[in-house]
Design a protein around this motif. Structure first.
Motif, PDB file in Angstrom:
ATOM      1  N   SER A   1      97.675  -9.564  50.055  1.00 52.81           N
ATOM      2  CA  SER A   1      98.111  -8.165  50.105  1.00 52.81           C
ATOM      3  C   SER A   1      97.252  -7.208  49.277  1.00 52.81           C
ATOM      4  N   SER A   2      96.281  -7.717  48.547  1.00 52.75           N
ATOM      5  CA  SER A   2      95.452  -6.837  47.718  1.00 52.75           C
ATOM      6  C   SER A   2      93.975  -7.179  47.926  1.00 52.75           C
ATOM      7  N   PRO A   3      93.083  -6.288  47.469  1.00 55.67           N
ATOM      8  CA  PRO A   3      91.647  -6.527  47.677  1.00 55.67           C
ATOM      9  C   PRO A   3      91.170  -7.782  46.947  1.00 55.67           C
ATOM     10  N   SER A   4      90.146  -8.401  47.512  1.00 55.68           N
ATOM     11  CA  SER A   4      89.594  -9.619  46.914  1.00 55.68           C
ATOM     12  C   SER A   4      88.794  -9.295  45.655  1.00 55.68           C
ATOM     13  N   VAL A   5      88.680 -10.316  44.796  1.00 56.68           N
ATOM     14  CA  VAL A   5      87.939 -10.184  43.535  1.00 56.68           C
ATOM     15  C   VAL A   5      86.979 -11.363  43.442  1.00 56.68           C
ATOM     16  N   VAL A   6      85.709 -11.087  43.219  1.00 56.89           N
ATOM     17  CA  VAL A   6      84.706 -12.149  43.087  1.00 56.89           C
ATOM     18  C   VAL A   6      84.875 -12.804  41.718  1.00 56.89           C
ATOM     19  N   LEU A   7      85.120 -14.134  41.719  1.00 59.07           N
ATOM     20  CA  LEU A   7      85.307 -14.866  40.467  1.00 59.07           C
ATOM     21  C   LEU A   7      83.996 -15.469  39.966  1.00 59.07           C
ATOM     22  N   SER A   8      83.183 -15.958  40.886  1.00 56.43           N
ATOM     23  CA  SER A   8      81.909 -16.552  40.501  1.00 56.43           C
ATOM     24  C   SER A   8      80.944 -16.389  41.681  1.00 56.43           C
ATOM     25  N   THR A   9      79.724 -16.000  41.371  1.00 50.51           N
ATOM     26  CA  THR A   9      78.749 -15.784  42.448  1.00 50.51           C
ATOM     27  C   THR A   9      77.345 -16.086  41.954  1.00 50.51           C
ATOM     28  N   THR A  10      76.496 -16.433  42.883  1.00 52.33           N
ATOM     29  CA  THR A  10      75.079 -16.612  42.591  1.00 52.33           C
ATOM     30  C   THR A  10      74.310 -16.256  43.852  1.00 52.33           C
ATOM     31  N   SER A  11      73.054 -15.893  43.664  1.00 45.27           N
ATOM     32  CA  SER A  11      72.243 -15.525  44.830  1.00 45.27           C
ATOM     33  C   SER A  11      70.792 -15.912  44.594  1.00 45.27           C
ATOM     34  N   ASP A  12      70.074 -16.055  45.695  1.00 43.47           N
ATOM     35  CA  ASP A  12      68.641 -16.318  45.651  1.00 43.47           C
ATOM     36  C   ASP A  12      67.969 -15.236  46.487  1.00 43.47           C
ATOM     37  N   LEU A  13      67.446 -14.233  45.806  1.00 42.00           N
ATOM     38  CA  LEU A  13      66.813 -13.092  46.480  1.00 42.00           C
ATOM     39  C   LEU A  13      65.294 -13.133  46.338  1.00 42.00           C
ATOM     40  N   SER A  14      64.754 -14.310  46.068  1.00 41.23           N
ATOM     41  CA  SER A  14      63.310 -14.426  45.831  1.00 41.23           C
ATOM     42  C   SER A  14      62.482 -14.086  47.061  1.00 41.23           C
ATOM     43  N   SER A  15      63.079 -14.138  48.252  1.00 38.46           N
ATOM     44  CA  SER A  15      62.323 -13.819  49.464  1.00 38.46           C
ATOM     45  C   SER A  15      62.210 -12.309  49.700  1.00 38.46           C
ATOM     46  N   PHE A  16      62.874 -11.505  48.862  1.00 37.95           N
ATOM     47  CA  PHE A  16      62.811 -10.049  48.987  1.00 37.95           C
ATOM     48  C   PHE A  16      61.900  -9.496  47.894  1.00 37.95           C
ATOM     49  N   SER A  17      61.339  -8.316  48.131  1.00 34.46           N
ATOM     50  CA  SER A  17      60.478  -7.710  47.116  1.00 34.46           C
ATOM     51  C   SER A  17      61.336  -7.279  45.923  1.00 34.46           C
ATOM     52  N   PHE A  18      60.686  -7.117  44.810  1.00 31.60           N
ATOM     53  CA  PHE A  18      61.384  -6.773  43.576  1.00 31.60           C
ATOM     54  C   PHE A  18      62.215  -5.500  43.736  1.00 31.60           C
ATOM     55  N   TYR A  19      61.684  -4.536  44.452  1.00 28.55           N
ATOM     56  CA  TYR A  19      62.353  -3.249  44.592  1.00 28.55           C
ATOM     57  C   TYR A  19      63.531  -3.300  45.560  1.00 28.55           C
ATOM     58  N   GLN A  20      63.579  -4.279  46.431  1.00 28.33           N
ATOM     59  CA  GLN A  20      64.678  -4.416  47.386  1.00 28.33           C
ATOM     60  C   GLN A  20      65.838  -5.232  46.838  1.00 28.33           C
ATOM     61  N   ARG A  21      65.607  -6.031  45.827  1.00 30.69           N
ATOM     62  CA  ARG A  21      66.611  -6.998  45.365  1.00 30.69           C
ATOM     63  C   ARG A  21      67.926  -6.357  44.958  1.00 30.69           C
ATOM     64  N   GLY A  22      67.894  -5.211  44.284  1.00 25.34           N
ATOM     65  CA  GLY A  22      69.131  -4.543  43.868  1.00 25.34           C
ATOM     66  C   GLY A  22      69.974  -4.134  45.062  1.00 25.34           C
ATOM     67  N   SER A  23      69.339  -3.502  46.030  1.00 24.53           N
ATOM     68  CA  SER A  23      70.051  -3.060  47.238  1.00 24.53           C
ATOM     69  C   SER A  23      70.574  -4.245  48.040  1.00 24.53           C
ATOM     70  N   VAL A  24      69.747  -5.275  48.173  1.00 26.46           N
ATOM     71  CA  VAL A  24      70.172  -6.464  48.925  1.00 26.46           C
ATOM     72  C   VAL A  24      71.337  -7.147  48.210  1.00 26.46           C
ATOM     73  N   GLY A  25      71.273  -7.237  46.893  1.00 27.73           N
ATOM     74  CA  GLY A  25      72.368  -7.840  46.127  1.00 27.73           C
ATOM     75  C   GLY A  25      73.674  -7.073  46.323  1.00 27.73           C
ATOM     76  N   GLU A  26      73.612  -5.748  46.290  1.00 24.32           N
ATOM     77  CA  GLU A  26      74.816  -4.938  46.520  1.00 24.32           C
ATOM     78  C   GLU A  26      75.353  -5.140  47.934  1.00 24.32           C
ATOM     79  N   PHE A  27      74.455  -5.205  48.912  1.00 28.10           N
ATOM     80  CA  PHE A  27      74.875  -5.436  50.290  1.00 28.10           C
ATOM     81  C   PHE A  27      75.559  -6.793  50.419  1.00 28.10           C
TER      82      PHE A  27
END
Length: 199
Positions: A14-40
């Motif tokens: 009944s309520s919005p989800s909350v991320v408890l633990s997360t990890t990502s591998d954004l090494s295939s994206f350029s340094f300047y894109q990583r922030g936007s891709v992470g937010e997406f």
């Protein structure tokens, strides 16, 4: 085959989800894109989890990304989501989600869910690294790969046997031709020698 993001999410119905633990591998994206891709990826994860009913598994495609989600529900109200590229196989993705939820519930007490910033679950990074190659992590895929490799070796062996057989056939034909030529030579030589018999 690439995993971009892996998350464990508290998903009350009944309520919005909350991320408890997360990890990502954004090494295939350029340094300047990583922030936007992470937010997406975070937004995409939460949106898909919010729209997945408890007790369900589903896969959602958005452009070049696939989100595989397993909302286990139950008393813990946990869901796990993995975001991959299009090539990543579905079965290992869902087996990873089941493993990570089992591991998370045994290592993180349910009382900690109310304060996500205090949760420490370093195993999620290990899972992300290990499952980048699903053939190494998934036993069935590993066996299938070994069978495929064995098939390739057998095909090569059969081809080489056939090539050897063709070479043997050529040798037999040549020896038959040589035998015929030698018989002809013998007959010709006998005729030549018969005209001049020396006594």
């Amino acid at each position: 085959m690439k995993i971009y993001s892996l998350s464990v999410v508290l998903a009350p119905p009944s309520s919005p989800s909350v991320v408890l633990s997360t990890t990502s591998d954004l090494s295939s994206f350029s340094f300047y894109q990583r922030g936007s891709v992470g937010e997406f990826l975070t937004f995409f994860s939460k949106t898909v989890v919010d729209r997945t009913a408890q007790g369900q598994r589903q896969s959602v495609q958005e452009n070049n990304y696939f989100a595989h989600v397993y909302n286990r529900g139950g008393a813990e109200q946990l869901a796990a989501i993995i975001i991959t590229d299009q090539e990543y196989p579905v079965r290992p993705a869902f087996s990873l989600l089941t493993k990570i939820l089992d591991d998370f519930t045994t290592k993180v007490p349910q009382a900690a869910y109310s304060n996500p910033s205090s949760i420490s679950f370093p195993d999620i990074q290990t899972y992300l690294t290990k499952y980048q190659d699903p053939r190494q992590a998934d036993a069935i895929m590993r066996v299938q790969q070994e069978l495929d490799e064995t098939k390739i070796v057998l095909h090569k062996t059969i081809e080489s046997v056939l090539q050897r057989g063709e070479k043997l056939d050529n040798l037999v034909e040549r020896s038959n031709a040589l035998s015929a030529q030698s018989k002809m030579f013998y007959k010709t030589a006998k005729k030549q020698n018969s005209c001049c018999v020396i006594m």
